[in-house]
Design a protein around this motif. Structure first.
Motif, PDB file in Angstrom:
ATOM      1  N   ASP A  10      -7.725   9.428   5.173  1.00 45.78           N
ATOM      2  CA  ASP A  10      -7.533  10.870   5.150  1.00 45.78           C
ATOM      3  C   ASP A  10      -7.969  11.463   6.483  1.00 45.78           C
ATOM      4  N   ILE A  11      -7.349  12.592   6.803  1.00 49.96           N
ATOM      5  CA  ILE A  11      -7.841  13.358   7.939  1.00 49.96           C
ATOM      6  C   ILE A  11      -9.094  14.090   7.472  1.00 49.96           C
ATOM      7  N   ILE A  12     -10.183  13.867   8.156  1.00 50.35           N
ATOM      8  CA  ILE A  12     -11.426  14.475   7.701  1.00 50.35           C
ATOM      9  C   ILE A  12     -11.547  15.910   8.199  1.00 50.35           C
ATOM     10  N   HIS A  13     -11.181  16.083   9.453  1.00 46.97           N
ATOM     11  CA  HIS A  13     -11.295  17.414  10.048  1.00 46.97           C
ATOM     12  C   HIS A  13      -9.929  17.872  10.520  1.00 46.97           C
ATOM     13  N   VAL A  16      -9.754  20.025  13.651  1.00 54.67           N
ATOM     14  CA  VAL A  16      -9.984  19.301  14.898  1.00 54.67           C
ATOM     15  C   VAL A  16      -8.712  18.569  15.319  1.00 54.67           C
ATOM     16  N   VAL A  17      -8.120  17.854  14.385  1.00 54.69           N
ATOM     17  CA  VAL A  17      -6.912  17.091  14.698  1.00 54.69           C
ATOM     18  C   VAL A  17      -5.805  18.028  15.175  1.00 54.69           C
ATOM     19  N   GLU A  19      -6.108  20.960  16.580  1.00 54.17           N
ATOM     20  CA  GLU A  19      -6.448  21.497  17.898  1.00 54.17           C
ATOM     21  C   GLU A  19      -6.134  20.487  18.998  1.00 54.17           C
ATOM     22  N   VAL A  20      -6.589  19.256  18.789  1.00 57.30           N
ATOM     23  CA  VAL A  20      -6.391  18.242  19.827  1.00 57.30           C
ATOM     24  C   VAL A  20      -4.916  17.863  19.939  1.00 57.30           C
ATOM     25  N   ARG A  21      -4.226  17.881  18.812  1.00 61.29           N
ATOM     26  CA  ARG A  21      -2.797  17.543  18.857  1.00 61.29           C
ATOM     27  C   ARG A  21      -2.040  18.501  19.776  1.00 61.29           C
ATOM     28  N   LYS A  23      -3.112  19.625  22.496  1.00 54.59           N
ATOM     29  CA  LYS A  23      -3.505  19.455  23.897  1.00 54.59           C
ATOM     30  C   LYS A  23      -3.076  18.127  24.509  1.00 54.59           C
ATOM     31  N   ILE A  24      -2.860  17.124  23.664  1.00 49.93           N
ATOM     32  CA  ILE A  24      -2.497  15.822  24.223  1.00 49.93           C
ATOM     33  C   ILE A  24      -1.018  15.784  24.579  1.00 49.93           C
TER      34      ILE A  24
END
Lengths: 117, 117
Positions: A10-13, A16-17, A19-21, A23-24
DNA sequence: AATATAGTTGAAGAATTGCTCAACTGTTTA
DNA sequence: TAAACAGTTGAGCAATTCTTCAACTATATT
């Protein structure tokens, strides 16, 4: 059968995921980056590159300097050529290799900086 | 049986070889450098590093973000840890990873600079 | 105490890679 | 034109590496 689940957990946060998705970069860019660093990931190749930082050299001199066969040097120079890290010019029987641009030196310097802490 | 000849060819430009030999480092230093760059020479690892440039993340979130199994991420994080490129902190069941120092970002940036020409 | 979840680990297999060897090309020199 | 030499190339082999799988540890929850 649709798309497989993204991973085995599972995605825990989620925030966070997400947000970072945003930016990458796309995957292909990281493949290109990894391919570039692969060229620096072999000690024979970095020795060649660092030697060429001093001055242009021919295959035989590189082989003698580094204590490697001409064939091995030539194979590595081919990889470096295909990655646009070195360029060459022929003068009679002799082929002189040199660094393609100043980025190569920059990258090497950063690496040395890091291992010297 | 003494030392083998240095290579399978003559030194063409002795002066050049002598000059460069005085400027290059010992072999071990290039091994260290190549080992460092090996960490950047895999696309999963650079994706992990670039994601961690944004913020610290746990293994599950990295796995979800990058669409890779937890196990694969964990293996790569172990390599990165052993190379002192990432650090971690545990919070209950969850382990948060982050970049060890600013050199990592510097190195990645140089790489991107180069592939963007 | 039992269960669930986050993460780690080692073995195994496929893929990649770096060197060696031998044959080859291209240029120069005798 | 034949020999010599600089360099390239492809096949083959050993070594390394990346992922998967299954079993494991550690922490939290019930």
């Amino acid at each position: 059968m649709g798309k497989q689940p993204l991973c085995d957990c599972d995605i825990i946060h989620e925030d966070v995921v997400a947000e970072v998705r945003g930016k990458i970069f796309e995957k292909g860019r990281y493949n290109d980056l990894a391919s570039l660093y692969k060229m620096f990931a072999d000690s024979t190749r970095v020795r060649i590159l660092h030697a060429l930082e001093c001055r242009e050299m021919c295959v035989c001199d590189l082989a003698a300097l580094l204590d490697v066969t001409k064939s091995a040097v030539s194979h590595q120079l081919k990889s470096l050529r295909l990655s646009n890290l070195v360029k060459f010019r022929r003068e009679g029987k002799i082929v002189f290799y040199s660094l393609a641009d100043s980025h190569v030196k920059d990258i090497l310097d950063r690496g040395f900086e890091h291992i010297d802490e």
